[in-house]
Design an enzyme around this catalytic site. Sequence first.
Site, PDB file in Angstrom:
ATOM      1  N   HIS A   1     -10.235   2.595  -0.839  1.00 36.09           N
ATOM      2  CA  HIS A   1     -10.461   2.163   0.542  1.00 36.09           C
ATOM      3  C   HIS A   1     -11.251   0.863   0.475  1.00 36.09           C
ATOM      4  O   HIS A   1     -12.332   0.734   1.052  1.00 36.09           O
ATOM      5  CB  HIS A   1     -11.184   3.242   1.349  1.00 36.09           C
ATOM      6  CG  HIS A   1     -10.476   3.575   2.616  1.00 36.09           C
ATOM      7  ND1 HIS A   1     -11.113   3.807   3.808  1.00 36.09           N
ATOM      8  CD2 HIS A   1      -9.150   3.698   2.889  1.00 36.09           C
ATOM      9  CE1 HIS A   1     -10.223   4.072   4.751  1.00 36.09           C
ATOM     10  NE2 HIS A   1      -9.025   4.016   4.216  1.00 36.09           N
TER      11      HIS A   1
ATOM     12  N   HIS B   1       0.819  -1.207   0.000  1.00 36.56           N
ATOM     13  CA  HIS B   1       0.000   0.000   0.000  1.00 36.56           C
ATOM     14  C   HIS B   1       0.854   1.260   0.000  1.00 36.56           C
ATOM     15  O   HIS B   1       0.504   2.255  -0.641  1.00 36.56           O
ATOM     16  CB  HIS B   1      -0.918  -0.024   1.226  1.00 36.56           C
ATOM     17  CG  HIS B   1      -2.003   0.996   1.197  1.00 36.56           C
ATOM     18  ND1 HIS B   1      -3.113   0.869   0.392  1.00 36.56           N
ATOM     19  CD2 HIS B   1      -2.158   2.164   1.863  1.00 36.56           C
ATOM     20  CE1 HIS B   1      -3.905   1.916   0.572  1.00 36.56           C
ATOM     21  NE2 HIS B   1      -3.346   2.718   1.453  1.00 36.56           N
TER      22      HIS B   1
END
Length: 727
Positions: free
Chosen positions: A93, A47
């Site tokens: 998300h 990420h």
Amino acid sequence: MNPTVIDAALARSFGLAAEEYDRVLAIMGRVPTLTELGIFSVMWSEHCSYKSSRIWLKTLPTTAPWVIHGPGENAGVVDIGEGRAAIFKMESHNHPSFIEPYQGAATGVGGILRDVFTMGARPVANLNALRFGDPSLPVTKRVVDGVVRGIGGYGNCVGVPTVGGETNFHPSYNGNPLVNAMTVGIADQDRIFLSAAAGIGNPVVYVGSKTGRDGIHGATMASAEFGADAEEKRPTVQVGDPFIEKLLIEACLELMATDAIVAIQDMGAAGLTSSSVEMAGKGGVGIELDLDSVPQREAGMSAYEMMLSESQERMLIVLKPGREDMARAIFEKWELDFAVIGRITDSGRIVVKHQGRTEADIELAPLADQAPLYERPWVEPAKPAPLGPVESPLPPGAALLALIGCPDLASRAWIWNQYDGTVGGQTLRRPGQADAAIVRIEGSRRALALTTDCTPRYCVADPETGGAQAVVESWRNITATGATPLAVTDNLNFGNPEKPAIMGQIVAAIRGMGEACRALDYPIVSGNVSLYNETEGTAILPTPAIGGLGVIDDGAAATGIALAPGLDLVLIGETSGELGASLFLREILRREDGAPPALDLAAEKRNGDFVRRQIHAGAIAACHDVSDGGLLVALAEMALAGNTGIALAAIPEGIAPHAFWFGEDQARYVAATADGAALIAEAAAAGIPARPLGRSGGDHLTGPDGIAISLSEIRAAHEAFFARWFA
């Protein structure tokens, strides 16, 4: 309490591979502390580090004369004229939104807002790109409801309009929905703020909300597949407060109006760790933090917890010396926390102190620029077999009703109505009114055209074509409003990159995106990569979502899709009836096979530039690109938007009616004009294929092959899905 044993097993639980833990030991020359191991694990997570995709992302085109800042900053920045800049980015998300849909989606909106206003822009628009699982499953309904409420709840409260987006359904997203959020802001070109720290001895300031234990290891969770224990990861989901975010926006913009800021960064994924490491790393300096000064929401927080917390609505700022009191007064006026928590050093290291102990002391370079970088094994995706002849079990009219009512094409009014799309008073075109949202630039006649696009069923059939098609559809949607496409932000959503087949999808999709961006002069200036979107080994469809931005000189003149009576309809572009990987094939024949429609990038550019010229010349009154569902769906959408019927012309010989009406050939637009013959003549002179489609009027869709459907019947089919689902 027994001290935590730092070893390879703990590192693995933090997401570090065995060889990565060995690398940590070599860098440190000793066993790391718990806080140091946590810092390495989040900064080396997929990420934060993009370790599987970075080498391929570097192949994308990122520059143009109008690009002010490309990838590498918090968001992309492009020149939109009159001394203004648009600042925009899309981010995912995904994992949090399955575990806790409302907060996962809400904090996704909050995070992308901070990426934009941290650069000095006032946010003016939010968009989203949403993918959900099989609608027949109760869990899908729960996730859809929570995600939509979360997006609306946060965006509405913070006062930024949600002006557009897209929503798709497919079983591959059953355990792994995608929530991609995009924010666009506007700033003066001479007031753009960057994140590179500078000035030895300058104070490092924490502002915003207090730090709690929510979201710890959120970045690590977002870099791993889901298993059967997904529900147990609920504590790693952050909790947002849009009212605090609104105060934070105003306080930051007020401080930005002074000359106090050296650098500023939001605390997003990996919280205080990523913000401090990235700021110091970009500036080539060191940073020292005293966690005793960090505002805390909970008692007894450890250094590890404070460094890895992803509590929301927080920013890190490097101030010029002597400006602390002035800055403190601004944030206290807005009832926000303000604390000097560190200073810039010349050490090239991050040093973290807490309660008289040094909890971390790490060289910055291995955490940032020298983080692991992998060229993972990959295999070229196999090309799909040719589709072969396709027969239709339904006449065109019945097929249209089935398509326009299916989950992927049904009216999204149930979604849009939960979003405030007009707060701020600058929204000129909302969803369903045009192919792109149109948002006026305050104090100007000019406006932005904004859109999100991707067709995952194309991407799974042929990732290279699918990646390119996502770019060109974005470009077409902006073009259809009369705006000039300027630049792209992307959100690359894929499965596990450690699997060569998945890595091959990533490589091919990026290759296709790059080809399309170069052909259309449409650079990628920001973006996000979300990998490991798998549940118990099953990957999502490859989904390289594209957020497009364009500009139009007169926003009030932007072209919508709504028909008025008495207009000629003209098809711009060539039709051969390509049904491979089409919505018709999936929804009517329950098949997901065949190659996606071929792309001709030169034709895309040529046809789109022609359409834009004709809009500017006043020759086109309404315009819609042809995409999901094909030509008859596009015509029906225009008819519904204007509440005006269409008398359709005869179709060309040599092509089956269902292929003509529902094929998804690319580079096509439906144009409504007062003089169809003149527009067709202009197209012929420019070497552009064009043919008459019919004329608007009445309250029915009528035409060859028995097409005779009232608008009320089409509207009822179009509006039934969500109304029935959430009755």
